[in-house]
Design an enzyme around this catalytic site. Structure first.
Site, mmCIF file in Angstrom:
data_model
loop_
_atom_site.group_PDB
_atom_site.id
_atom_site.type_symbol
_atom_site.label_atom_id
_atom_site.label_comp_id
_atom_site.label_asym_id
_atom_site.label_seq_id
_atom_site.Cartn_x
_atom_site.Cartn_y
_atom_site.Cartn_z
ATOM 1 N N SER A 361 -8.054 -14.078 -33.932
ATOM 2 C CA SER A 361 -8.073 -15.310 -34.706
ATOM 3 C C SER A 361 -7.484 -15.092 -36.099
ATOM 4 C CB SER A 361 -9.507 -15.858 -34.765
ATOM 5 O OG SER A 361 -9.515 -17.192 -35.209
ATOM 6 N N ASP A 648 -8.447 -18.803 -28.281
ATOM 7 C CA ASP A 648 -9.024 -17.891 -29.248
ATOM 8 C C ASP A 648 -10.174 -17.122 -28.598
ATOM 9 O OD1 ASP A 648 -10.461 -16.773 -31.461
ATOM 10 O OD2 ASP A 648 -9.557 -18.273 -32.776
#
Length: 813
Positions: A361, A648
């Site tokens: 991320s 993610d």
């Protein structure tokens, strides 16, 4: 077609092994006691057979009318490869002249249950509460004269490919064609599937198909003529069907496609062995390039440790510990904090001691920016930090101006023309690029190899999750996907491709169509893809407490049970009862609402059509998720999907640790940098549970109640009883002595106290996950806080480094 020539990067495929094929005979005998289907009459039953690993065709029995005890006695044959997981699907239908035929139930049968040279009779009990039964007889015979060369890592199998060339025979054709006529050729199961050419003066007269050599398939061709009159309607086309088994390899055969007015279009067909080598690397070990890097990096680490620890002797290669940095996600907060941590490691002369840096991320934004410079860790970090500060402090409204939106549109259109599937996440990537850099960056992911050529920097690793597009929540199905400058691949399947080929089109492990490598901004958007969640993911996140998450991870990470235990203790077959699980339009719509991903990311699947090995689920490296039935159904797994859907990694565990714990990396020490505000230890505790359930060595994360209430700047976790487990130094995001100290041991003056006030928990904290704009002071406070916390624990780090040296010696045979 392009063969793989990629900067000298060898994929090192496994050596092929010859394996004989077998003939599977399936005799549908009879069904009994099928009374529930029609209210006004008896059933009109037939059976549909499908075995996609052997044939692209669907077979069906004749219809037995008005009978609840149909007797078929029909036999169907398939050529199967015993090294492959062959799941036969049998569907029983009730024919209906008025409405759509009713799908009554489905039987799945694993053909491994049938030994060569023997026949078995299976009675499938279709309803545990009733007497409904289906009798099927199976027999398998080896075909000794047709060995097939396979490449396998015992989880995935790459099979032999052949090429079919279809050439329009202009001299032998009597068909009169116009520019409004179309030639349509279809080869189901091939990479190309269907090819269409508009005929006329500029017609394409040659077609190429790639297909699995041993798979039973057929080419269909037809001429579609468009008759021009007042209503302009299609003329029904007559089909040509050619079973590829009827063609002799290397010989040319002339065929004709029926055309209008009793004419015909001539074709010349020929088959040949596909010369393309395997591009996907099948193997769970580290690639050659990474192993070469490790040798070079160990020399750098050895010198750095001697310097930092003031050792009297030179470290030998097998004495050098492997040290990694693990950064979690958290948007701009994670990006800024990681800059602070790396700045401190550089200042303490510790950066050269690190072999790996992993991120997910927001922390990947820092790594992607740093690795544009091949010598970043050997230089001062003030310049990249200043660049990040400048763009964090600027207004973000310009990113959504009309001019920039038009630029995004043109870029997305260009990607679509290059062959990339359209994706909302690509738009997010372009917006993110402007937010972080203010301009287009031409850097590509594979170019990060320049930063590793001499071992001058740690090896960066990036993590994402592959999920189901629209049928399950992320917690129910997810697969780790690793991105390194050398390779991108699935840890679960042991399948990797060179990083510059990510996004290109593959078939059965071969590169079919190479697309231009994406700019790295598109990967940054993918790694931080928080837009491809669904309502079920949001519900889990909203309703789950920390303890619920821990239990969920325990439930979801257990090793898959043998398939015999998953469905039936006595058999490898199982039943899907349609009448017990009605699939109404309403229930389908509701499920779609919960599990659909309206803003998903799409990219071509480089595992496309690779087959699962017969014993894939028994391999120790294949880690399936507990309670996930899809892992026991090969047709539902990723190799059979045309595209990937990547999100993610924070949708499961917000950590990049799985990359560092991959077999072969053998880390001795991990610097764990946590950027969570509300739960300083959550990711680490989740990772410990994940590792314990998987049997991966990892230290116990044991905390007192006092430590949970007020975490320290640095926590050390180790397991002296497990020499394989690395030591973990965890640095949570806390503000303790930094409030009163501008540097370790240096008290703040009254004028400097404001610089130590870092609002991490307040309602109006500038460091919330959604905030992408920091003031210059807010950026500096967060940066210096994280840098200070590392520098203030210099002694603990040195002790951990010495422990890592001892740890490495203990791990030597």
């Amino acid at each position: 077609m392009e063969s793989l020539v990629s900067e000298g990067l060898s994929c090192q495929p496994l050596q092929g092994e010859a394996s004989t094929c077998c003939q599977l005979s399936v005799k549908i005998l009879e069904a009994r006691n099928l009374f529930w289907t029609d209210l006004l009459s008896e059933a009109d039953l037939y059976v549909v057979l499908q075995l996609p690993t052997a044939s692209t065709s669907t077979f069906r029995t004749k219809i037995i009318s008005n009978s609840n005890h149909p007797i078929w006695n029909e036999t169907f044959s398939f050529q199967i490869q015993r090294q492959v997981k062959n799941i036969l699907e049998l569907k029983v239908y009730d024919a209906d002249l008025v409405t759509e035929d009713k799908d009554l139930f489905t039987v799945y049968f694993d053909t491994i249950e049938v030994s060569p040279g023997k026949s078995i009779l299976k009675t499938f009990s279709l309803n545990p509460q009733g007497k409904e039964e289906l009798d099927v007889e199976f027999q398998v015979e080896e075909i000794l004269d047709s060995p097939e060369n396979l490449i396998t890592n015992n989880v995935l199998v790459a099979r032999e490919l052949s090429c079919l060339t279809a050439q329009v025979d202009k001299t032998g054709s009597t068909a009169v064609v116009t520019e409004k006529d179309e030639l349509v050729l279809t080869l189901k199961g091939s990479y190309e599937d269907t090819q269409i050419s508009t005929l006329g003066s500029g017609m394409v007269d040659s077609f190429l198909f790639h297909y699995i050599t041993a798979q039973e398939t057929e080419m269909k061709g037809c001429l579609k003529s468009l008759k021009v009159d007042r209503e302009e309607k299609d003329i029904p086309a007559e089909n040509l069907t050619v079973p590829l088994k009827s063609l002799t390899m290397g010989e040319e055969v002339a065929v004709t496609i029926p055309a209008a007015d009793a004419t015909a279009l001539g074709l010349k067909l020929s088959t040949s062995s596909c010369s393309e080598e395997l591009t996907v690397r099948l193997g769970f070990g580290l690639c050659d390039k990474e192993q070469e890097f490790l040798k070079k990096r160990k020399q750098v680490v050895a010198k750095a440790l001697k310097r930092v620890l003031q050792l009297e002797h030179e470290l030998q290669e097998d004495e050098v510990p492997v040290i990694g940095v693990m950064a979690i996600g958290g948007g701009a907060r994670a990006m800024t904090s990681l800059y602070g941590h790396l700045f401190a490691l550089k200042k303490l002369d510790l950066l050269d001691c690190v072999t790996y840096i992993s991120g997910t991320s927001g922390s990947t934004w820092t790594l992607a920016s740093l690795y544009e410079n091949p010598d970043w860790s050997q230089q001062d970090l003030e310049k990249p930090i200043s660049h990040a500060r400048e763009h964090m402090a600027k207004s973000k409204l310009a990113a959504f101006s009309l001019g920039h939106m038009k630029g995004y549109q043109q870029e997305l259109k260009r990607r679509t023309e290059e062959g990339y599937p359209p994706s909302f996440v690509d738009l997010w990537s372009l917006v993110l690029e402007f937010l972080l850099h203010g301009q287009v960056t031409e850097h590509k992911f594979s170019e990060q190899r320049a930063a590793l050529e001499q071992g001058q920097n740690p090896l960066p690793l990036y993590l994402a999750l592959n999920v189901k597009e629209n049928s399950l929540g992320t917690l129910d199905f997810k697969e780790w996907v690793e991105f390194s400058p050398y390779e991108i691949g699935f840890l679960k399947y042991g399948a990797f491709i060179p990083s510059e080929l990510f996004g290109s089109e593959f078939f059965m492990g071969r590169l079919m169509k190479k697309l231009p490598e994406s700019r790295i901004c598109f990967l940054e958007g993918l790694w931080s893809n928080v837009f491809s969640g669904n309502l079920m993911d949001a519900w889990y996140d909203f309703t789950s407490s920390e303890e619920t998450w821990k239990q969920n991870i325990r439930d979801k990470t257990r090793k898959i049970a043998p398939e015999k235990d998953l469905h039936d203790s006595q058999s490898t077959s199982w039943i899907n009862l349609s009448w017990l699980q009605p699939r109404t339009a309403l229930t389908q719509a509701f499920q779609g609402l919960l599990t659909g991903r309206p803003l998903l990311h799409r990219c071509h699947n480089f595992l496309r059509d690779l087959h699962l090995h017969q014993n894939y689920s028994a391999q120790k490296d294949f880690c399936a998720w507990g309670e996930c039935q899809l892992d026991s159904v090969p047709r539902q797994l990723t190799p059979l999907q045309p595209q990937l859907c990547l999100v993610d990694a924070a949708f499961f565990i917000n950590t990049s640790c799985p990359l560092l714990l991959r077999a072969g990396r053998n880390l001795d020490l991990i610097f764990s940098f946590g950027y969570s505000i509300s739960s300083p230890f959550q990711e680490l505790e989740q990772m410990e549970i994940y590792c314990r359930e998987r049997g991966i060595p990892f230290p116990r994360v044991e905390l007192s109640e006092e430590e949970r209430i007020q975490p320290r700047e640095c926590h050390v976790f180790s397991d002296p009883n497990c020499p394989e487990a690395p030591t973990v130094l965890h640095f949570p995001l806390v503000n303790l002595s930094f409030k009163e100290h501008s540097a370790p041991g240096i008290k703040r003056s009254p004028e400097e106290l404001d610089g130590g006030q870092v609002d991490l928990t307040g309602f109006l904290s500038p460091y919330s996950l959604a905030n992408m704009t920091y003031s210059g002071d807010d950026f500096d406070r967060l940066l210096y806080l994280n840098s200070y916390n590392v520098q203030n624990n210099h002694k603990e780090i040195l002790m951990a480094l010495r422990t890592a040296l001892k740890h490495r010696k203990q791990r030597q045979p």
